[in-house]
Design a protein around this motif. Structure first.
Motif, PDB file in Angstrom:
ATOM      1  N   SER A 213       0.831  -1.209   0.000  1.00 58.00           N
ATOM      2  CA  SER A 213       0.000   0.000   0.000  1.00 58.00           C
ATOM      3  C   SER A 213       0.863   1.256   0.000  1.00 58.00           C
ATOM      4  O   SER A 213       0.602   2.203  -0.745  1.00 58.00           O
ATOM      5  CB  SER A 213      -0.919  -0.007   1.230  1.00 58.00           C
ATOM      6  OG  SER A 213      -1.839  -1.073   1.176  1.00 58.00           O
ATOM      7  N   LYS A 214       1.905   1.261   0.821  1.00 60.01           N
ATOM      8  CA  LYS A 214       2.787   2.439   0.890  1.00 60.01           C
ATOM      9  C   LYS A 214       3.506   2.660  -0.437  1.00 60.01           C
ATOM     10  O   LYS A 214       3.637   3.796  -0.908  1.00 60.01           O
ATOM     11  CB  LYS A 214       3.788   2.281   2.035  1.00 60.01           C
ATOM     12  CG  LYS A 214       4.666   3.516   2.278  1.00 60.01           C
ATOM     13  CD  LYS A 214       5.474   3.354   3.551  1.00 60.01           C
ATOM     14  CE  LYS A 214       6.481   4.486   3.740  1.00 60.01           C
ATOM     15  NZ  LYS A 214       5.833   5.808   3.863  1.00 60.01           N
ATOM     16  N   SER A 216       2.446   1.754  -3.337  1.00 60.73           N
ATOM     17  CA  SER A 216       1.458   2.095  -4.370  1.00 60.73           C
ATOM     18  C   SER A 216       0.825   3.463  -4.159  1.00 60.73           C
ATOM     19  O   SER A 216       0.216   4.021  -5.078  1.00 60.73           O
ATOM     20  CB  SER A 216       0.360   1.027  -4.416  1.00 60.73           C
ATOM     21  OG  SER A 216       0.900  -0.258  -4.621  1.00 60.73           O
ATOM     22  N   GLY A 217       0.924   3.967  -2.932  1.00 63.18           N
ATOM     23  CA  GLY A 217       0.304   5.255  -2.635  1.00 63.18           C
ATOM     24  C   GLY A 217      -1.187   5.169  -2.413  1.00 63.18           C
ATOM     25  O   GLY A 217      -1.876   6.188  -2.360  1.00 63.18           O
ATOM     26  N   LYS A 218      -1.698   3.960  -2.267  1.00 63.02           N
ATOM     27  CA  LYS A 218      -3.122   3.781  -1.982  1.00 63.02           C
ATOM     28  C   LYS A 218      -3.308   2.485  -1.212  1.00 63.02           C
ATOM     29  O   LYS A 218      -2.466   1.577  -1.272  1.00 63.02           O
ATOM     30  CB  LYS A 218      -3.941   3.755  -3.270  1.00 63.02           C
ATOM     31  CG  LYS A 218      -3.565   2.640  -4.226  1.00 63.02           C
ATOM     32  CD  LYS A 218      -4.396   2.706  -5.501  1.00 63.02           C
ATOM     33  CE  LYS A 218      -3.989   1.583  -6.467  1.00 63.02           C
ATOM     34  NZ  LYS A 218      -4.801   1.640  -7.715  1.00 63.02           N
ATOM     35  N   LEU A 219      -4.422   2.402  -0.507  1.00 63.78           N
ATOM     36  CA  LEU A 219      -4.695   1.241   0.336  1.00 63.78           C
ATOM     37  C   LEU A 219      -5.020   0.032  -0.531  1.00 63.78           C
ATOM     38  O   LEU A 219      -5.916   0.084  -1.379  1.00 63.78           O
ATOM     39  CB  LEU A 219      -5.850   1.551   1.276  1.00 63.78           C
ATOM     40  CG  LEU A 219      -6.016   0.662   2.511  1.00 63.78           C
ATOM     41  CD1 LEU A 219      -4.773   0.731   3.382  1.00 63.78           C
ATOM     42  CD2 LEU A 219      -7.229   1.109   3.309  1.00 63.78           C
ATOM     43  N   THR A 239      -7.644   2.936   6.603  1.00 63.50           N
ATOM     44  CA  THR A 239      -7.271   4.209   5.977  1.00 63.50           C
ATOM     45  C   THR A 239      -6.548   5.095   6.976  1.00 63.50           C
ATOM     46  O   THR A 239      -5.583   5.787   6.628  1.00 63.50           O
ATOM     47  CB  THR A 239      -8.530   4.928   5.452  1.00 63.50           C
ATOM     48  OG1 THR A 239      -9.165   4.098   4.474  1.00 63.50           O
ATOM     49  CG2 THR A 239      -8.173   6.263   4.807  1.00 63.50           C
ATOM     50  N   ASP A 243      -2.717   6.341   6.396  1.00 64.85           N
ATOM     51  CA  ASP A 243      -2.388   7.765   6.255  1.00 64.85           C
ATOM     52  C   ASP A 243      -1.279   8.184   7.216  1.00 64.85           C
ATOM     53  O   ASP A 243      -0.371   8.939   6.853  1.00 64.85           O
ATOM     54  CB  ASP A 243      -3.637   8.620   6.493  1.00 64.85           C
ATOM     55  CG  ASP A 243      -4.639   8.549   5.337  1.00 64.85           C
ATOM     56  OD1 ASP A 243      -4.248   8.056   4.256  1.00 64.85           O
ATOM     57  OD2 ASP A 243      -5.791   8.967   5.521  1.00 64.85           O
ATOM     58  N   ASN A 246       1.994   6.635   6.006  1.00 59.96           N
ATOM     59  CA  ASN A 246       2.456   7.365   4.818  1.00 59.96           C
ATOM     60  C   ASN A 246       3.148   8.666   5.197  1.00 59.96           C
ATOM     61  O   ASN A 246       4.127   9.073   4.580  1.00 59.96           O
ATOM     62  CB  ASN A 246       1.271   7.676   3.899  1.00 59.96           C
ATOM     63  CG  ASN A 246       1.323   6.874   2.613  1.00 59.96           C
ATOM     64  OD1 ASN A 246       2.313   6.204   2.324  1.00 59.96           O
ATOM     65  ND2 ASN A 246       0.274   6.946   1.842  1.00 59.96           N
TER      66      ASN A 246
END
Length: 405
Positions: A213-214, A216-219, A239, A243, A246
């Motif tokens: 996820s980190k 990819s920049g998304k969950l 989420t 966040d 991140n």
């Protein structure tokens, strides 16, 4: 950084939970410092009440609730440490708790959770089935759900561990990640005081959801596979924790079961502490060069997050690591089935200060010629050098020796 604003909430949490929890030791390890060429400290949260950090968040959540909310009771879904943390905190504060555990939960964790006073319900094989059952119960009872990581009060409760690390002025703090509640709280506590502290998360290769996820920049959800680090097998982080990670966590690295098992073994043998798979993951990352350590003066803290390992698994890991390190060996020989041959072999074991564990004769397998016997001998040896001496003695007597891996 918006999440650093939560630092004051961690200070408040510290005041709330301090009467109910241990401030666990931070021990310098000369053994692991020598292995890594740095200064390694172990934050031994396995000595926390219920054997893990989870009671910090559970107490803070419960103490943040109003008396009328606590009167409704609480409910949680967990196969392990969160279950025990909520059960213990609830019992201590006089709050009724219901814990949904999967039917496949280890009996030791089921019994421990029940012993802390919770109403334990075994339901389904997977946690999502437990969540469905919890929702059903909440609709009829009004009980309040305590999430293991997707809750600010739980996260800031876990963050109290971070405050305790400030006493050693760490340069790098290495934290296991499941759902991310622990590393989120620690990151807020440390980065608010010193943004130069590096926070490194560790996941198992069997469950790299937060790492992916980190990157990819998304969950992203990742279905976990089996691991000895069952406490950090999480399909979908929240989420909220994503966040925070991140924003504040510098890197996430992966370790596998072999590396985790070795760390469990070393912690037991060299530090005299019993640690579960999730709790050993951070040290595994340090010992296997997954983390860049700038200098020999660097202070590196490994968060040993819990010690609730199933006893049968612990024994299995210890036995396997003894085999891998060649401190226990199993040999196979085929010799004439006549008096004296076994004595020759055992005499050679004695010469290298070996300790016999098991002897098995096999006269009927297809690879055993008539009049011969196949012998398996398992024994302990002090060092690899002793094994070489043993083999040389066997060769000098004309006995072919094969090691069974």
């Amino acid at each position: 950084m918006k999440y650093l604003e939560l630092f004051d909430k961690i200070i408040d949490a510290k005041q709330r939970v301090s009467p109910y929890i241990h401030e666990t030791p931070i021990e310098f390890s000369s053994t692991f410092s020598k292995k890594t060429g740095s200064n390694v400290f172990l934050k031994l949260e396995n000595f926390q009440k219920t054997g893990s950090f989870k009671v910090r968040g559970a107490f803070n959540k419960l103490l943040s609730m109003s008396p009328s909310e606590r009167a409704k009771g609480v409910i949680a879904v967990s196969a392990g440490n969160h279950a025990q943390g909520v059960a213990y905190a609830s019992s201590t504060l006089g709050v009724k708790s219901t814990i949904i555990m999967p039917e496949t939960a280890p009996i030791s964790k089921y019994l421990a959770t029940r012993s802390y006073g919770a109403n334990v319900i075994l339901h389904g094989k997977f946690l999502h089935e437990g969540v469905e059952k919890a929702n059903e119960i909440m609709r009829t009872t009004g009980s309040i759900f305590i999430h293991p990581y997707d809750d600010i009060n739980v996260i800031t409760g876990q963050g109290t561990l971070g405050l305790e690390l400030l006493s050693v002025s760490p340069d790098i703090v290495v934290v296991p990640i499941g759902g991310g509640g622990l590393i989120s709280g620690i990151s807020i506590a440390l980065k608010a005081k010193n943004p130069n502290i590096k926070i490194i998360g560790v996941q198992t290769t069997a469950s790299p959801s937060m790492r992916i996820s980190k990157e990819s920049g998304k969950l992203i959800s990742v279905e976990p596979s089996f691991s000895v680090a069952d406490g950090i097998l999480v399909k979908t982080p929240s989420t909220l924790t994503f966040d925070i990670i991140n924003e504040l966590v510098d890197d996430i690295v992966l370790v596998d079961d072999e590396e985790i098992s070795e760390s469990i073994f070393l912690l037991a043998e060299r530090s005299k502490v019993m640690v579960e798979g999730a709790g050993a993951a951070s040290l595994a990352a340090i010992l296997n060069d997954k983390i860049r350590i700038p200098s020999a003066n660097s202070k590196v803290v490994s968060i040993i997050s819990g010690g609730n390992i199933d006893m049968s698994l612990f024994v299995n890991i210890i036995e396997k690591m003894l085999y891998i390190s060649k401190r226990v060996v199993k040999i196979k020989v085929i010799v004439p089935d006549k008096p004296g041959y076994l004595n020759k072999i055992l005499s050679n074991v004695v010469k290298v200060r070996g300790n016999i564990i098991d002897i098995v004769h096999d006269r009927i397998s297809s690879d055993v010629p008539p009049g011969f016997t196949k012998i398996y001998i398992t024994f302990e040896v002090p060092s690899r050098e002793n094994i070489n001496s043993f083999v040389n003695e066997m060769v000098s007597e004309g006995i072919e020796t094969k090691f069974v891996e």
